[in-house]
Design a protein around this motif. Structure first.
Motif, PDB file in Angstrom:
ATOM      1  N   PRO A   1      48.910  47.540  32.583  1.00 45.67           N
ATOM      2  CA  PRO A   1      48.658  48.657  31.656  1.00 45.67           C
ATOM      3  C   PRO A   1      49.723  48.789  30.574  1.00 45.67           C
ATOM      4  CG  PRO A   1      48.360  49.370  33.923  1.00 45.67           C
ATOM      5  CD  PRO A   1      48.929  47.995  33.978  1.00 45.67           C
ATOM      6  N   ARG A   2      50.973  48.524  30.938  1.00 50.33           N
ATOM      7  CA  ARG A   2      52.048  48.639  29.943  1.00 50.33           C
ATOM      8  C   ARG A   2      51.936  47.553  28.873  1.00 50.33           C
ATOM      9  NH1 ARG A   2      55.668  52.409  30.934  1.00 50.33           N
ATOM     10  NH2 ARG A   2      56.030  53.126  33.063  1.00 50.33           N
ATOM     11  N   LEU A   3      51.567  46.341  29.292  1.00 53.48           N
ATOM     12  CA  LEU A   3      51.406  45.257  28.319  1.00 53.48           C
ATOM     13  C   LEU A   3      50.242  45.547  27.384  1.00 53.48           C
ATOM     14  CD1 LEU A   3      52.345  42.496  27.360  1.00 53.48           C
ATOM     15  CD2 LEU A   3      50.794  41.465  29.028  1.00 53.48           C
ATOM     16  N   LEU A   4      49.156  46.076  27.927  1.00 56.15           N
ATOM     17  CA  LEU A   4      48.010  46.442  27.094  1.00 56.15           C
ATOM     18  C   LEU A   4      48.387  47.531  26.093  1.00 56.15           C
ATOM     19  CD1 LEU A   4      44.957  46.211  26.472  1.00 56.15           C
ATOM     20  CD2 LEU A   4      44.596  47.981  28.207  1.00 56.15           C
ATOM     21  N   LEU A   5      49.119  48.543  26.562  1.00 56.57           N
ATOM     22  CA  LEU A   5      49.555  49.619  25.664  1.00 56.57           C
ATOM     23  C   LEU A   5      50.488  49.082  24.582  1.00 56.57           C
ATOM     24  CD1 LEU A   5      50.192  52.586  28.132  1.00 56.57           C
ATOM     25  CD2 LEU A   5      48.371  52.387  26.440  1.00 56.57           C
ATOM     26  N   LEU A   6      51.369  48.163  24.944  1.00 55.08           N
ATOM     27  CA  LEU A   6      52.295  47.591  23.961  1.00 55.08           C
ATOM     28  C   LEU A   6      51.536  46.879  22.849  1.00 55.08           C
ATOM     29  CD1 LEU A   6      55.192  46.877  23.083  1.00 55.08           C
ATOM     30  CD2 LEU A   6      55.042  44.871  24.560  1.00 55.08           C
TER      31      LEU A   6
ATOM     32  N   THR B   1      56.643  58.025  15.922  1.00 55.98           N
ATOM     33  CA  THR B   1      56.377  58.166  17.362  1.00 55.98           C
ATOM     34  C   THR B   1      55.883  56.854  17.948  1.00 55.98           C
ATOM     35  OG1 THR B   1      55.771  60.468  16.930  1.00 55.98           O
ATOM     36  CG2 THR B   1      55.223  59.597  19.082  1.00 55.98           C
ATOM     37  N   PHE B   2      55.049  56.124  17.210  1.00 56.07           N
ATOM     38  CA  PHE B   2      54.587  54.818  17.675  1.00 56.07           C
ATOM     39  C   PHE B   2      55.751  53.848  17.853  1.00 56.07           C
ATOM     40  CE2 PHE B   2      49.988  55.450  16.549  1.00 56.07           C
ATOM     41  CZ  PHE B   2      49.507  55.066  17.790  1.00 56.07           C
ATOM     42  N   MET B   3      56.733  53.921  16.980  1.00 50.38           N
ATOM     43  CA  MET B   3      57.904  53.047  17.125  1.00 50.38           C
ATOM     44  C   MET B   3      58.615  53.308  18.453  1.00 50.38           C
ATOM     45  SD  MET B   3      59.568  53.114  13.327  1.00 50.38           S
ATOM     46  CE  MET B   3      58.680  52.502  11.891  1.00 50.38           C
TER      47      MET B   3
ATOM     48  N   ARG C   1      58.926  55.245  36.297  1.00 51.51           N
ATOM     49  CA  ARG C   1      58.113  56.468  36.304  1.00 51.51           C
ATOM     50  C   ARG C   1      58.623  57.446  35.241  1.00 51.51           C
ATOM     51  NH1 ARG C   1      57.796  57.104  41.445  1.00 51.51           N
ATOM     52  NH2 ARG C   1      55.701  56.256  41.632  1.00 51.51           N
ATOM     53  N   GLY C   2      59.933  57.544  35.098  1.00 51.21           N
ATOM     54  CA  GLY C   2      60.505  58.401  34.053  1.00 51.21           C
ATOM     55  C   GLY C   2      60.117  57.937  32.661  1.00 51.21           C
ATOM     56  N   LEU C   3      60.159  56.606  32.445  1.00 55.83           N
ATOM     57  CA  LEU C   3      59.730  56.059  31.153  1.00 55.83           C
ATOM     58  C   LEU C   3      58.251  56.340  30.908  1.00 55.83           C
ATOM     59  CD1 LEU C   3      61.570  52.610  31.120  1.00 55.83           C
ATOM     60  CD2 LEU C   3      62.124  54.630  29.774  1.00 55.83           C
TER      61      LEU C   3
ATOM     62  N   LEU D   1      59.675  51.991  24.242  1.00 56.22           N
ATOM     63  CA  LEU D   1      59.588  52.394  25.650  1.00 56.22           C
ATOM     64  C   LEU D   1      58.809  51.373  26.471  1.00 56.22           C
ATOM     65  CD1 LEU D   1      58.981  56.259  25.569  1.00 56.22           C
ATOM     66  CD2 LEU D   1      60.928  55.059  26.530  1.00 56.22           C
ATOM     67  N   SER D   2      57.681  50.904  25.929  1.00 57.14           N
ATOM     68  CA  SER D   2      56.865  49.912  26.643  1.00 57.14           C
ATOM     69  C   SER D   2      57.646  48.617  26.834  1.00 57.14           C
ATOM     70  CB  SER D   2      55.568  49.647  25.888  1.00 57.14           C
ATOM     71  OG  SER D   2      54.755  50.786  25.860  1.00 57.14           O
ATOM     72  N   ALA D   3      58.363  48.197  25.796  1.00 55.39           N
ATOM     73  CA  ALA D   3      59.161  46.966  25.912  1.00 55.39           C
ATOM     74  C   ALA D   3      60.278  47.135  26.944  1.00 55.39           C
ATOM     75  CB  ALA D   3      59.752  46.608  24.547  1.00 55.39           C
ATOM     76  N   LEU D   4      60.909  48.298  26.966  1.00 58.30           N
ATOM     77  CA  LEU D   4      61.971  48.551  27.940  1.00 58.30           C
ATOM     78  C   LEU D   4      61.412  48.575  29.368  1.00 58.30           C
ATOM     79  CD1 LEU D   4      64.941  49.248  28.433  1.00 58.30           C
ATOM     80  CD2 LEU D   4      64.348  51.662  28.120  1.00 58.30           C
ATOM     81  N   ALA D   5      60.249  49.197  29.543  1.00 56.77           N
ATOM     82  CA  ALA D   5      59.635  49.258  30.873  1.00 56.77           C
ATOM     83  C   ALA D   5      59.229  47.859  31.354  1.00 56.77           C
ATOM     84  CB  ALA D   5      58.418  50.185  30.852  1.00 56.77           C
ATOM     85  N   LEU D   6      58.715  47.019  30.446  1.00 52.63           N
ATOM     86  CA  LEU D   6      58.339  45.666  30.827  1.00 52.63           C
ATOM     87  C   LEU D   6      59.567  44.819  31.156  1.00 52.63           C
ATOM     88  CD1 LEU D   6      55.481  44.910  28.295  1.00 52.63           C
ATOM     89  CD2 LEU D   6      55.270  45.076  30.780  1.00 52.63           C
ATOM     90  N   ARG D   7      60.675  45.093  30.483  1.00 50.89           N
ATOM     91  CA  ARG D   7      61.915  44.365  30.775  1.00 50.89           C
ATOM     92  C   ARG D   7      62.418  44.680  32.171  1.00 50.89           C
ATOM     93  NH1 ARG D   7      67.355  45.304  30.227  1.00 50.89           N
ATOM     94  NH2 ARG D   7      68.641  43.502  29.664  1.00 50.89           N
ATOM     95  N   LYS D   8      62.174  45.897  32.643  1.00 47.98           N
ATOM     96  CA  LYS D   8      62.604  46.300  33.995  1.00 47.98           C
ATOM     97  C   LYS D   8      61.837  45.556  35.074  1.00 47.98           C
ATOM     98  CE  LYS D   8      65.639  49.371  32.768  1.00 47.98           C
ATOM     99  NZ  LYS D   8      67.059  49.168  33.038  1.00 47.98           N
TER     100      LYS D   8
END
Length: 199
Positions: free
Chosen positions: A119-124, A184-186, A36-38, A191-198
């Motif tokens: 949603p995170r995978l789509l955003l990534l 910012t995109f980088m 949620r923080g990410l 962030l998306s990759a880190l969230a998916l790793r979690k």
């Protein structure tokens, strides 16, 4: 003489099975707080990237300067639509800004449902496409801005920023804002990759 045995009924503990000790269940730590923080950081960065992309597109789209030559009827003009690279920049950054506006609801879903990976995978994936487009636009415009400031003696390209100072300031600011969007995109992709790793 027979002695009578007394039977004592002992209720079985819940969760216990015959021949096995009862299993102790330890509450699982929720990872939702971290995700949620990410997600909140992702939303803030996404809004910042959207503002930078809109600013770069608007600045490039309004870049225009006229220089009078003897009379008001004969003028030299510098405008973004004189160069295809600047037109591509305007279209590409407008598309990137539009994508960022449309991606905000998905970012909010990632905050509300931190364990949802879809949603995170789509955003990534879409952030990677938008990063590529923004980088191409910023790089194409940068080469023309460099020539406008310094010229190129080998190809007889004259520097025009000595005459069209306001125009050069506007296109330079647009390119800087575009590179802010790229950076910012980088961070958004990381962030998306880190969230998916979690997950």
């Amino acid at each position: 003489m027979k002695s009578e045995a007394t039977a004592i009924d002992v209720p079985e503990a819940s969760g216990a099975t015959k021949g096995k000790a009862p299993i102790l269940t330890v509450p699982r730590q929720e990872k939702g707080g971290m995700n949620r923080g990410l997600g909140i950081i992702d939303l803030v960065l996404r809004i910042g990237a959207m503002v930078a992309a809109l600013a770069s597109a608007a600045t490039m789209g309004t870049s225009d300067q006229n220089l009078p030559f003897f009379t008001q009827f004969f003028q030299f003009e510098a405008s973004y639509d004189d160069m295809p690279s600047f037109e591509f920049f305007l279209i590409a950054m407008s598309l990137v800004a539009g994508y960022l506006v449309l991606s905000i609801p998905f970012s909010i879903v990632a905050i509300v449902r931190p364990h949802a990976a879809g949603p995170r995978l789509l955003l990534l994936i879409m952030d990677t496409v938008a990063l590529t487009l923004a980088t191409a636009a910023a790089a194409a415009a940068t080469s023309i801005v460099y020539l406008a400031h310094n010229g190129n003696a080998s190809s007889n390209w004259l520097a025009i920023c000595n005459q069209f100072g306001d125009f050069c300031q506007q296109i330079s600011a647009a390119v800087v804002a575009a590179f802010m969007t790229v950076v910012t995109f980088m961070f958004l992709i990381l962030l998306s990759a880190l969230a998916l790793r979690k997950h």
